[in-house]
Design a protein around this motif. Structure first.
Motif, mmCIF file in Angstrom:
data_model
loop_
_atom_site.group_PDB
_atom_site.id
_atom_site.type_symbol
_atom_site.label_atom_id
_atom_site.label_comp_id
_atom_site.label_asym_id
_atom_site.label_seq_id
_atom_site.Cartn_x
_atom_site.Cartn_y
_atom_site.Cartn_z
ATOM 1 N N UNK A 139 65.350 16.099 9.414
ATOM 2 C CA UNK A 139 64.924 15.910 10.800
ATOM 3 C C UNK A 139 66.087 16.133 11.756
ATOM 4 N N UNK A 140 67.257 15.687 11.366
ATOM 5 C CA UNK A 140 68.435 15.892 12.219
ATOM 6 C C UNK A 140 68.707 17.385 12.410
ATOM 7 N N UNK A 141 68.607 18.164 11.326
ATOM 8 C CA UNK A 141 68.852 19.606 11.423
ATOM 9 C C UNK A 141 67.834 20.275 12.333
ATOM 10 N N UNK A 142 66.555 19.904 12.167
ATOM 11 C CA UNK A 142 65.519 20.485 13.022
ATOM 12 C C UNK A 142 65.744 20.097 14.479
ATOM 13 N N UNK A 143 66.211 18.881 14.704
ATOM 14 C CA UNK A 143 66.443 18.417 16.069
ATOM 15 C C UNK A 143 67.628 19.140 16.715
ATOM 16 N N UNK A 144 68.631 19.469 15.919
ATOM 17 C CA UNK A 144 69.760 20.248 16.443
ATOM 18 C C UNK A 144 69.264 21.603 16.920
ATOM 19 N N UNK A 145 68.408 22.239 16.109
ATOM 20 C CA UNK A 145 67.846 23.534 16.505
ATOM 21 C C UNK A 145 66.996 23.390 17.766
ATOM 22 N N UNK A 146 66.231 22.303 17.857
ATOM 23 C CA UNK A 146 65.397 22.074 19.038
ATOM 24 C C UNK A 146 66.257 21.932 20.290
ATOM 25 N N UNK A 185 83.327 14.806 18.060
ATOM 26 C CA UNK A 185 84.688 14.381 17.704
ATOM 27 C C UNK A 185 85.627 14.519 18.901
ATOM 28 N N UNK A 186 85.474 15.623 19.648
ATOM 29 C CA UNK A 186 86.330 15.832 20.812
ATOM 30 C C UNK A 186 86.051 14.784 21.890
ATOM 31 N N UNK A 187 84.788 14.475 22.105
ATOM 32 C CA UNK A 187 84.445 13.458 23.108
ATOM 33 C C UNK A 187 85.001 12.105 22.697
ATOM 34 N N UNK A 188 84.868 11.798 21.402
ATOM 35 C CA UNK A 188 85.394 10.518 20.910
ATOM 36 C C UNK A 188 86.909 10.443 21.109
ATOM 37 N N UNK A 222 79.334 22.774 15.379
ATOM 38 C CA UNK A 222 79.662 22.724 16.802
ATOM 39 C C UNK A 222 79.340 21.355 17.398
ATOM 40 N N UNK A 223 78.203 20.798 16.978
ATOM 41 C CA UNK A 223 77.822 19.476 17.476
ATOM 42 C C UNK A 223 78.824 18.427 17.013
ATOM 43 N N UNK A 283 71.070 26.559 11.891
ATOM 44 C CA UNK A 283 72.140 27.187 11.118
ATOM 45 C C UNK A 283 73.279 26.180 11.013
ATOM 46 N N UNK A 284 73.988 26.159 9.882
ATOM 47 C CA UNK A 284 75.046 25.146 9.688
ATOM 48 C C UNK A 284 76.068 25.104 10.806
ATOM 49 N N UNK A 285 76.382 26.284 11.377
ATOM 50 C CA UNK A 285 77.397 26.290 12.433
ATOM 51 C C UNK A 285 76.948 25.507 13.660
ATOM 52 N N UNK A 286 75.637 25.354 13.857
ATOM 53 C CA UNK A 286 75.157 24.534 14.969
ATOM 54 C C UNK A 286 75.624 23.098 14.802
ATOM 55 N N UNK A 287 75.479 22.604 13.590
ATOM 56 C CA UNK A 287 75.886 21.223 13.335
ATOM 57 C C UNK A 287 77.396 21.085 13.426
#
Length: 745
Positions: A456-463, A490-493, A484-485, A478-482
């Motif tokens: 569900x997390x992967x589908x939501x990233x695509x959404x 990590x950068x925001x943290x 990037x997320x 696509x894995x690169x989407x995750x």
């Protein structure tokens, strides 16, 4: 016979002479109240003080701890009828320890236990209820007088019958035990099948019968129809089907009669028993083949009394399951159930190449806000019904969010074209016909096994990618989407941590008067040191700060820091300098922004005209009126305003005329066009426009003398760039300004 009516919640048991074994009882019912709260004792006595059951009143015993309770139980033994037992006393499970010792160590099976607690979180496990033979479990807030009396009545019946069983009827003991076991059946179908089986066993019949009820929310079907909830023998194949499917007019007629009249029906060839709970009625149809004797009718009454709590409990469990795993509006599985379904599908080889699709309605909030929530609900129902009709073979359907639906199926069935087809026609919602659009996110299983939550997390990233896309309304994961997320999070943290630890820095780039070549001010530039000794580009971290909302706090710090440093420069004798500070759109939306700017200026005793706010074209075009209103108020206070990156966006000249500007900045991209063999038409246009509007102009990114000379000839007023000075920390700025002052001396 119809159920007897009792006045004032009083119960008259079957008369002594009519009981199966003529067991004699005398005296009163001994009731032990165990609770560490004196008020509970008082309330219980008051609620039950005038209750007389079978010509006996209640005698109360009181205990306030585990030890006191065990002493009284040991003294009374089997003469103790009921224990109203608090779960949490001196320890979290003191009440359960009392039950364990009484059952397992003292061997007392007759007294009935009613657990009570003021803390629902301490509910016992089902295994505990079974092991300690606990009749009922209620929170204290549930036990109104009526419910308390009902619980006492049911428990005293159970107590009386258990005494009778222990003394003379071993066969009946089996039935009561079976009824107790039924309390553990959380499935309505299994429970009802057990009812048929146990009543048949009691009457010496082969288990063949049905339990029917009006559906309602029990099985999420037409509440006006009667469905088979459970069955045994020849009827077992009809579970969850309408009673008419039995194709037996006699059964249909007699069951409906039982439910309507709320009475048992005893016929020479069949029996229909009426079973009532607090929420749902049911009818138990049995093929008997003979008249049932009065003795067995009495035993059936006892049995039905025993299982009534069980029937109520399985309905409660079903309601809880429905609330936990089904969407209340569409009756589709909810997010939790969909994740469970994904867990199963991901391990099923038949679904190894299936696709998960998420559907997010665009601008659904506008429907709720503009047409009302009822219309919004009707819209969701219409979409849910269309999804169910278009994808009847889907492996899973669900509503997982307010306006987000999910589908699992083969890629031939579930793809952008089929999902887009759902929205080709408008949706009927009440009196409205609403055209809708949506964004879609897809995830392919590709034979990979993941947990439901990860799928569900992967589908939501695509959404989410699809919702942000300007080119298409769908995306496949696509894995690169995750990646990037994950990188962004990590950068925001890290940015949040570094800002909290005051690691961010403010550097300053001097601004020069092109005619006099003197320093007239500086631009405050934010710097974020990286772990490798360099700096993270503002083009990277500023959008992250805006995305996370951290820009509000960072912007407030920058404004305060810039004003403090300008005050220090003034104290050093460097007067008539201005400080330019960049402002982002989230800061304009902050209700405290205007006051924050004013406070930073006044707290540092600065003249407002010494502070210049720099905004970009993109900010102006985001929410023009908001920006204009805020700038006009600050302009009235005395603050200067500069438009940065002018000419790089698509700003409207009408908005440009409404802005209270003091300065236009020529972007470095146009300055770079200046060369001996190349015209700088845009730079020239901006400078000319500034002059026409009565604005001063400043060019940034000047690195060569010919660029400065060309801009000076055009009439540009000011400049900043590496040719004059690079951005520098404040200490270096002090030195630089001092050196320049000596040159002019």
């Amino acid at each position: 016979m119809c159920p007897m009516e009792y006045e004032n919640d009083e119960l008259i048991f079957l008369s002594e002479e009519n009981t199966a074994d003529n067991t004699e009882f005398s005296g009163s019912w001994n009731v032990l109240v165990v609770d560490d709260d004196e008020e509970i004792h008082s309330v219980t006595r008051l609620a039950l003080s005038d209750l007389v059951l079978n010509n006996r009143n209640l005698t109360f015993y009181h205990a306030y701890s585990k030890a006191q309770a065990l002493d009284i139980i040991k003294t009374l033994g089997s003469d103790l009828a009921i224990i109203l037992l608090d779960v949490v006393m001196e320890t979290d499970d003191a009440g359960l320890q009392v039950a364990r010792i009484m059952r397992n160590e003292m061997g007392l099976t007759e007294p009935r236990i009613i657990l009570r607690t003021g803390q629902p979180g301490y509910a016992p496990e089902e295994s505990v209820i079974k092991e300690y033979d606990i009749n009922d479990y209620k929170t204290k807030t549930e036990l109104t007088r009526s419910k308390l009396v009902t619980t006492i009545i049911a428990s005293l019946r159970s107590y009386q019958q258990i005494l009778t069983i222990n003394q003379s009827r071993i066969g009946l003991e089996k039935i009561i035990q079976s009824a107790s076991n039924l309390l553990e059946e959380h499935s309505i179908n299994r429970f009802c099948e057990g009812v048929v089986t146990q009543i048949s066993s009691l009457l010496g019949l082969d288990p063949s019968g049905v339990v029917c009820a009006r559906a309602g929310s029990i099985i999420d079907k037409d509440e006006n129809a009667v469905y088979v909830l459970g069955a045994a023998g020849e009827f077992s194949s009809y579970i969850n089907k309408k009673i008419e499917n039995l194709h037996d007019e006699k059964i249909v007629r007699s069951v409906n009669q039982c439910l309507q009249q709320k009475c048992h029906i005893y016929d020479a060839h069949f029996t229909v028993l009426y079973l009532k709970s607090s929420d749902y009625d049911a009818a138990v149809y049995l093929k008997v083949g003979q008249q049932i004797s009065d003795v067995f009718k009495q035993l059936i009454e006892v049995f039905l009394s025993s299982i009534s709590v069980g029937y109520e409990n399985v309905n409660l469990f079903h309601q809880l399951h429905t609330a936990a795993f089904k969407d209340w509006l569409t009756k589709l599985p909810n997010r939790s159930e969909f994740i469970n379904r994904l867990d199963d599908i991901s391990t099923d080889i038949e679904h190894a190449n299936d696709v998960v699709a998420l559907i997010d309605i665009n601008h659904f909030a506008d429907i709720n806000d503009g047409l009302g929530q009822d219309t919004g609900n009707d819209t969701l129902l219409a979409l849910a019904q269309r999804i169910e009709s278009v994808f009847p073979e889907a492996a899973a359907l669900a509503r997982i969010g307010s306006d987000v639906f999910a589908i699992v199926g083969t890629e031939r069935e579930v793809n952008p074209a089929t999902l887009q087809g759902l929205f080709n026609n408008a949706f009927e919602a009440g009196d409205h016909m609403l055209p809708l659009s949506a964004a879609f996110g897809f995830y392919r299983f590709n034979g990979k096994k993941h947990t439901g939550i990860n799928i569900l997390k992967h589908a939501n990233i695509a959404l989410n990618r699809a919702k942000k896309s300007l080119k298409t309304n769908f995306e496949y994961y696509a894995p690169e989407m995750e990646e990037q997320t994950t990188w962004r999070l990590d950068m925001i943290r890290q940015l949040r941590n570094d800002f909290g630890e005051r690691k961010l820095q403010l550097w300053y780039q001097p601004q020069i008067d092109l005619v006099t070549q003197k320093i007239i001010g500086m631009e405050a530039l934010l710097r974020w040191p990286s772990t490798d000794g360099g700096f993270v580009s503002p083009a990277v971290f500023v959008p992250l700060a805006e995305y996370s909302g951290l820009i509000i706090d960072i912007g407030a710090w920058v404004m305060q820091e810039a004003c403090e440093k300008l005050r220090l420069l003034t104290n050093e004798g460097f007067t008539n300098l201005r400080m330019a500070v960049n402002i982002s759109m989230p800061q304009f939306r902050d209700p405290a922004f205007i006051e924050l700017v004013k406070t930073a200026i006044t707290d540092n005793a600065l003249a407002p005209e010494c502070i210049e706010l720099e905004i970009t074209e993109s900010i102006v075009m985001d929410e023009p009126q908001l920006v204009i209103d805020v700038l006009h108020e600050l302009k009235a206070f005395g603050v200067k305003v500069a438009l940065d990156d002018f000419g790089t966006g698509f700003s409207s000249m009408s908005y440009l005329q409404q802005l209270p500007l003091d300065r236009l900045k020529v972007d470095r991209a146009f300055v770079n066009e200046i060369s001996p063999n190349k015209s700088a038409f845009i730079a020239e246009t901006i400078v000319t426009l500034g002059a026409k509007l009565g604005l001063r102009t400043i060019a940034e990114g000047i690195e060569k003398p010919e660029q400065a000379n060309y801009l000076l000839k055009l009439g540009c007023d000011e400049a900043q760039g590496f040719m004059y000075a690079k951005p520098m920390p404040f200490d270096a700025l002090l030195v630089f300004i001092a050196q320049e002052a000596k040159k002019d001396a």
